[in-house]
Every structure is written in structure tokens, then in C-alpha cells.
Design an enzyme around this catalytic site. Structure first.
Site, PDB file in Angstrom:
ATOM      1  N   ARG A 109      -7.048  -0.160  -6.327  1.00 61.25           N
ATOM      2  CA  ARG A 109      -7.846   1.321  -5.968  1.00 61.25           C
ATOM      3  C   ARG A 109      -8.403   2.048  -6.408  1.00 61.25           C
ATOM      4  O   ARG A 109      -7.298   2.352  -7.473  1.00 61.25           O
ATOM      5  CB  ARG A 109      -6.624   1.166  -4.562  1.00 61.25           C
ATOM      6  CG  ARG A 109      -6.583  -0.646  -3.902  1.00 61.25           C
ATOM      7  CD  ARG A 109      -5.735  -0.742  -2.981  1.00 61.25           C
ATOM      8  NE  ARG A 109      -6.190   1.116  -1.377  1.00 61.25           N
ATOM      9  CZ  ARG A 109      -5.448   1.435  -0.639  1.00 61.25           C
ATOM     10  NH1 ARG A 109      -4.257   1.045  -0.133  1.00 61.25           N
ATOM     11  NH2 ARG A 109      -6.211   1.888   0.259  1.00 61.25           N
ATOM     12  N   ARG A 149       0.884  -1.410  -0.040  1.00 60.98           N
ATOM     13  CA  ARG A 149       0.529   0.035   0.010  1.00 60.98           C
ATOM     14  C   ARG A 149       0.871   1.699  -0.202  1.00 60.98           C
ATOM     15  O   ARG A 149       2.023   0.961   0.228  1.00 60.98           O
ATOM     16  CB  ARG A 149      -1.025  -0.026   1.207  1.00 60.98           C
ATOM     17  CG  ARG A 149      -0.465  -0.595   2.158  1.00 60.98           C
ATOM     18  CD  ARG A 149       0.242  -0.494   2.927  1.00 60.98           C
ATOM     19  NE  ARG A 149      -0.307   1.301   3.467  1.00 60.98           N
ATOM     20  CZ  ARG A 149       1.335   1.928   3.933  1.00 60.98           C
ATOM     21  NH1 ARG A 149       2.385   1.746   3.870  1.00 60.98           N
ATOM     22  NH2 ARG A 149       0.413   3.270   3.753  1.00 60.98           N
ATOM     23  N   GLY A 150      -0.232   2.809   0.127  1.00 61.89           N
ATOM     24  CA  GLY A 150       0.652   3.890  -0.009  1.00 61.89           C
ATOM     25  C   GLY A 150       0.853   3.738  -2.041  1.00 61.89           C
ATOM     26  O   GLY A 150       1.187   2.801  -2.566  1.00 61.89           O
ATOM     27  N   ALA A 151       0.793   5.398  -1.939  1.00 60.42           N
ATOM     28  CA  ALA A 151       0.763   5.131  -3.467  1.00 60.42           C
ATOM     29  C   ALA A 151       1.939   5.438  -4.221  1.00 60.42           C
ATOM     30  O   ALA A 151       1.768   4.514  -4.880  1.00 60.42           O
ATOM     31  CB  ALA A 151      -0.042   6.961  -3.645  1.00 60.42           C
ATOM     32  N   ASN A 207      -5.498  12.776   1.184  1.00 57.59           N
ATOM     33  CA  ASN A 207      -4.417  11.430   1.963  1.00 57.59           C
ATOM     34  C   ASN A 207      -5.406  11.073   3.355  1.00 57.59           C
ATOM     35  O   ASN A 207      -6.327  11.175   3.190  1.00 57.59           O
ATOM     36  CB  ASN A 207      -3.412  12.761   3.169  1.00 57.59           C
ATOM     37  CG  ASN A 207      -2.896  11.557   3.307  1.00 57.59           C
ATOM     38  OD1 ASN A 207      -1.545  10.720   2.638  1.00 57.59           O
ATOM     39  ND2 ASN A 207      -2.063  11.509   4.869  1.00 57.59           N
ATOM     40  N   LYS A 208      -4.401   9.986   3.806  1.00 62.97           N
ATOM     41  CA  LYS A 208      -5.791   9.353   4.612  1.00 62.97           C
ATOM     42  C   LYS A 208      -5.940  10.116   5.187  1.00 62.97           C
ATOM     43  O   LYS A 208      -6.495  11.559   5.421  1.00 62.97           O
ATOM     44  CB  LYS A 208      -4.549   8.451   5.331  1.00 62.97           C
ATOM     45  CG  LYS A 208      -5.511   7.703   6.569  1.00 62.97           C
ATOM     46  CD  LYS A 208      -5.812   6.187   6.202  1.00 62.97           C
ATOM     47  CE  LYS A 208      -4.757   5.251   4.611  1.00 62.97           C
ATOM     48  NZ  LYS A 208      -5.603   5.248   4.693  1.00 62.97           N
ATOM     49  N   GLN A 246      -2.062   2.172   9.998  1.00 60.37           N
ATOM     50  CA  GLN A 246      -0.873   2.076   9.192  1.00 60.37           C
ATOM     51  C   GLN A 246       0.365   2.883   9.569  1.00 60.37           C
ATOM     52  O   GLN A 246       1.235   2.749  10.437  1.00 60.37           O
ATOM     53  CB  GLN A 246      -1.076   2.446   7.995  1.00 60.37           C
ATOM     54  CG  GLN A 246      -2.091   2.106   6.976  1.00 60.37           C
ATOM     55  CD  GLN A 246      -3.278   2.075   7.399  1.00 60.37           C
ATOM     56  OE1 GLN A 246      -3.171   2.774   8.160  1.00 60.37           O
ATOM     57  NE2 GLN A 246      -3.754   2.541   5.464  1.00 60.37           N
ATOM     58  N   ASP A 250      -2.140  11.093  -1.668  1.00 60.96           N
ATOM     59  CA  ASP A 250      -2.077   9.591  -2.908  1.00 60.96           C
ATOM     60  C   ASP A 250      -1.999  10.665  -4.083  1.00 60.96           C
ATOM     61  O   ASP A 250      -2.636   9.527  -4.452  1.00 60.96           O
ATOM     62  CB  ASP A 250      -3.093   8.986  -2.062  1.00 60.96           C
ATOM     63  CG  ASP A 250      -2.773   8.404  -0.515  1.00 60.96           C
ATOM     64  OD1 ASP A 250      -3.065   9.116   0.319  1.00 60.96           O
ATOM     65  OD2 ASP A 250      -2.357   6.858  -0.628  1.00 60.96           O
TER      66      ASP A 250
HETATM   67  C1  LIG Z   1       2.434   8.283   0.458  1.00 52.99           C
HETATM   68  S1  LIG Z   1       0.687   7.518  -0.168  1.00 52.99           S
HETATM   69  C2  LIG Z   1       0.200   8.759   1.144  1.00 52.99           C
HETATM   70  C3  LIG Z   1       0.213   8.411   2.794  1.00 52.99           C
HETATM   71  O1  LIG Z   1      -0.038   9.254   3.405  1.00 52.99           O
HETATM   72  C4  LIG Z   1      -1.064   7.194   3.059  1.00 52.99           C
HETATM   73  O2  LIG Z   1      -2.508   8.015   2.871  1.00 52.99           O
HETATM   74  C5  LIG Z   1      -1.372   5.856   2.554  1.00 52.99           C
HETATM   75  O3  LIG Z   1       0.187   5.299   2.954  1.00 52.99           O
HETATM   76  C6  LIG Z   1      -1.892   4.848   1.732  1.00 52.99           C
HETATM   77  O4  LIG Z   1      -2.682   4.404   2.357  1.00 52.99           O
HETATM   78  P1  LIG Z   1      -3.199   3.196   2.057  1.00 52.99           P
HETATM   79  O5  LIG Z   1      -4.473   3.328   2.513  1.00 52.99           O
HETATM   80  O6  LIG Z   1      -2.472   2.498   3.459  1.00 52.99           O
HETATM   81  O7  LIG Z   1      -2.622   2.165   0.549  1.00 52.99           O
END
Ligand SMILES: CSC[C@@H](O)[C@@H](O)C(=O)COP(=O)(O)O
Length: 379
Positions: free
Chosen positions: A90, A53-55, A254-255, A203, A244
Site C-alpha cells: 500500500r 489496515r490503519g497506518a 487521511n481517508k 470503515q 496515514d
Molecule cells: C489511524 S490510521 C488513519 C485512519 O483515519 C484512516 O485513514 C485509516 O484507517 C486508514 O485507512 P485504510 O484505507 O482503512 O487503511
């Protein structure tokens, strides 16, 4: 980064030249395990179930997903099928679309017998580019941390709050929000990180705290609601988060919970920075609140929680009354007006349409003229 003294990336090609290894992030922080992806379908499952996960890492995994498909079926139909399947995993992180478009454009006009080798080569390049980009973000962000440290005086600790995981586990290496932190720590600047636990998937607690700890960076895990209180009491010098998707005008998705941190930061004059690689910028949209699709995930992520029991078993338990409905919006949008600046690989830039187009003119849609040319034109 280092895990028990051994350097790792989050994704790498196996010696067989075909299968791809990832670190399974669903088992953190209790188990460090490596999973081998042998098909495009396995790559899609890994993205959907958040083993990765993570963009930026989602983009890199999708690129290898296309390569795995090309090794199996390099036909036009195979390429289309891979792109559609991976795209559906996603919805929010724009790096997914960026990586898939990149692979499709590169492969569609190649003869079939060349597609597999070219796909693996480009996927490896995408990974290397991400590492270089994150390192540049780190160098640019380091100057901001250095400035705060200088203002605070010799020996004072710079307290940085972060939300979710925008660390090396969310990228191929270094991380986005964490890159300036790792570089400041390595440069001997005393830093301490407030790590938001980041409900519902935790996370922050499970990933950010784990990786900061492995690198020896002082940190403290806090409930998501603590940030405002800490800021009111002068305990936060800056916020750095990842993103993201960022719009052409600098709105940051973002999250979930990031927006509330930005509001608290504004109310307390705490600088709020977003660290991002340029593939995370979606120049096709302006208004993040209206135009970014927000992933809604399973209610069980809210109503249940997973952890380690005293006798060493990983167990999931319920924390919500039976029958109570839950909602699980995975992301929110922080408007550009609340953001002090964006830390990119090319430099630190205002969260603003003209400033972003000027820094990334080749990506901007209907690019505006650089300001000096605008001024010349207006004269
Ligand atoms: C570097 S990606 C940005 C993050 O801060 C965050 O939003 C992230 O890790 C993405 O979320 P996730 O849902 O864990 O895939």
C-alpha cells in the site's frame, strides 16, 4: 480493548513463537474472526486486501512480515525480497516505510543466525511502542475533551465527530483518534461520537461503530455528507480524525472526505484535531497535496456494496449502473491551515513546521533550532 469482556490486541504472536494472529477486518461488523499469518507473503496479502489496515497496524504487520521471512530465509536476498514485497502493498501510510526501514537497518548487519530472533523481538517492541504511544495520545487528547466538557457545564455531553476508523482496530490497541474518546468515557465525561460511515469501504460504519459499541461509548452512524449540517446546528463540539501520513509542515493525509470535514469545521468554528503517533510524520516532505502519493483503489469498492442479508448471508451487490465509470481515490490531504492542532504522544502541537521540528528534533530533516535558541541567535 475489550471484545465481549476479553482483552484483545489487533496483532499478536502465537504460542509457537513463529506464526502471527490478526483480526480479519474484512468480515466486520458481522463476523469477528482471527486469521493466522504463517509467511511473509500472507502478511503482505493481509495488508493489501485490508484484513489489516490503519497506518500504525500496517506498520506493525509489516514488521512481523519481515520476521516471518527471517524465520524462513534469513539471507540478504530474503531480507531484500521481504522489504520490497511488503513495501509494494500500500502506498500512502508512511508507517509501512518506517517499520520496514527500521527492520532493514536493524537486521542487515547481523549474522544470519541472529536475524530471526532479533526480528521477532523488534516486531514485538514496535507493537508495544504503538500501544504506549496511543495511550499517551489518549492522555493528551483527554485534556482537550475535559476542557470542552468544563466549558459546556456539568452533565453536558461532548459531541465528537470522527471519520474513517482511527480506532484500536487501526492500531495495535487504543487507537489514535479514539484514544482520547475512550479515556474521556472511562473518566466519566459524557461523550457521544458522530461516526461518519466512510464510503466506499465503510470503515466508520463497520469498524468504528463496532468498537465504540463494544466499549459502551454512545455513538451514532451518519452518512458522510451530514457533518456540515450537524456543525451548522451546533451538534459537533470537536472533530478528531487520524492520519496515514503527516508532512513536516503539518499537512495531513487521511481517508478521503477528511478535507471536506475540515472545511466545514473551519466555516463553523468547530475545532479540528488530528491524533497521530510520531512515526506517521514524514519529515522528508512538506507539501502534502503535491508530494503524498494517493492510493487509487479498485472501482468495485465504489460500484458494489457488501452487507448482511435478512437470512444471515454476507453478500455483495451492485449499486452503480452497468458501464458507468467510477473513481476511487482512497485518501485526501487537509492543509495545515485548517487544523486546530495535532495530538501526539509528546503533547498537543500546532500543525506547523517549526512547532513539529521542535517537538521531534531527532526526526526533523535539517532541523530548525528550538525557538529560544533561534531568538538568542537573532539577538
Ligand atoms: C489511524 S490510521 C488513519 C485512519 O483515519 C484512516 O485513514 C485509516 O484507517 C486508514 O485507512 P485504510 O484505507 O482503512 O487503511
Amino acid at each position: 480493548m475489550l471484545v465481549d469482556g476479553k482483552p484483545y490486541r489487533t496483532i499478536w504472536l502465537n504460542e509457537d513463537g513463529r506464526s502471527v494472529n490478526i483480526i480479519d477486518q474484512t468480515r466486520f461488523p458481522h463476523v469477528f474472526s482471527i486469521v493466522t499469518l504463517r509467511s511473509m507473503k500472507a502478511a503482505a496479502v493481509a495488508i493489501r486486501t485490508m484484513q489489516v489496515r490503519g497506518a500504525p497496524l500496517i506498520g506493525a504487520t509489516a514488521a512481523y512480515g519481515v520476521a516471518l521471512q527471517m524465520a524462513e530465509d534469513p539471507s540478504d536476498g530474503g531480507l531484500d525480497h521481504a522489504c520490497r514485497t511488503l513495501m509494494a502493498t500500500r502506498p500512502t501510510a508512511v508507517n509501512l516505510r518506517w517499520a520496514i526501514d527500521e527492520m532493514r537497518t536493524l537486521l542487515k548487519d547481523l549474522p544470519r543466525d541472529k536475524r530471526s530472533a532479533r526480528a521477532y523481538a523488534r516486531a514485538a517492541e514496535i507493537c508495544d511502542e504503538d500501544v504506549a504511544i496511543c495511550a499517551a495520545i489518549g492522555r493528551n487528547g483527554l485534556e482537550i475533551v475535559r476542557g470542552i466538557a468544563a466549558r459546556k457545564g456539568p452533565g453536558a455531553t461532548v459531541n465528537i465527530l470522527t471519520h474513517c476508523n482511527a480506532g484500536w482496530l487501526a492500531t495495535v490497541d487504543w487507537g489514535t483518534a479514539t484514544a482520547p474518546i475512550y479515556m474521556a468515557h472511562d473518566a466519566g465525561i459524557p461523550v457521544h461520537v458522530w461516526v461518519d460511515e466512510t464510503r466506499p469501504r465503510n470503515q466508520g460504519a463497520a469498524l468504528t461503530a463496532w468498537e465504540l459499541g463494544r466499549h459502551g461509548v454512545p455513538h451514532t452512524v451518519i452518512p458522510d455528507n451530514s457533518g456540515g449540517h450537524l456543525m451548522q446546528h451546533g451538534q459537533v463540539d470537536m472533530v478528531i480524525v487520524g492520519t496515514d501520513r503527516t508532512t513536516a509542515s503539518g499537512d495531513v493525509c487521511n481517508k478521503i472526505g477528511t478535507y471536506l470535514k475540515a472545511l466545514a469545521a473551519r466555516d463553523n468554528d468547530v475545532p479540528f484535531y488530528v491524533a497521530l503517533p510520531s512515526p506517521t510524520i514524514d519529515f522528508t516532505i512538506d507539501d502534502g497535496v503535491r508530494e503524498i502519493p494517493i492510493e487509487e483503489r479498485a472501482g468495485e469498492e465504489v460500484s458494489k456494496i457488501c452487507g448482511l442479508t435478512r437470512d444471515g448471508r454476507i453478500e455483495t451487490v451492485s449499486i452503480v449502473a452497468d458501464g458507468s465509470p467510477v473513481a476511487n481515490h482512497a485518501f485526501d490531504v487537509t492543509p495545515a491551515r485548517l487544523i486546530t492542532a495535532l495530538i501526539t504522544e509528546r503533547g498537543v502541537v500546532a500543525a506547523d513546521k517549526d512547532a513539529l521540528s521542535e517537538m521531534f528534533p531527532e526526526r526533523a530533516v535539517g532541523a530548525v533550532l528550538p525557538s529560544h535558541e533561534k531568538e538568542a541567535g537573532a539577538a
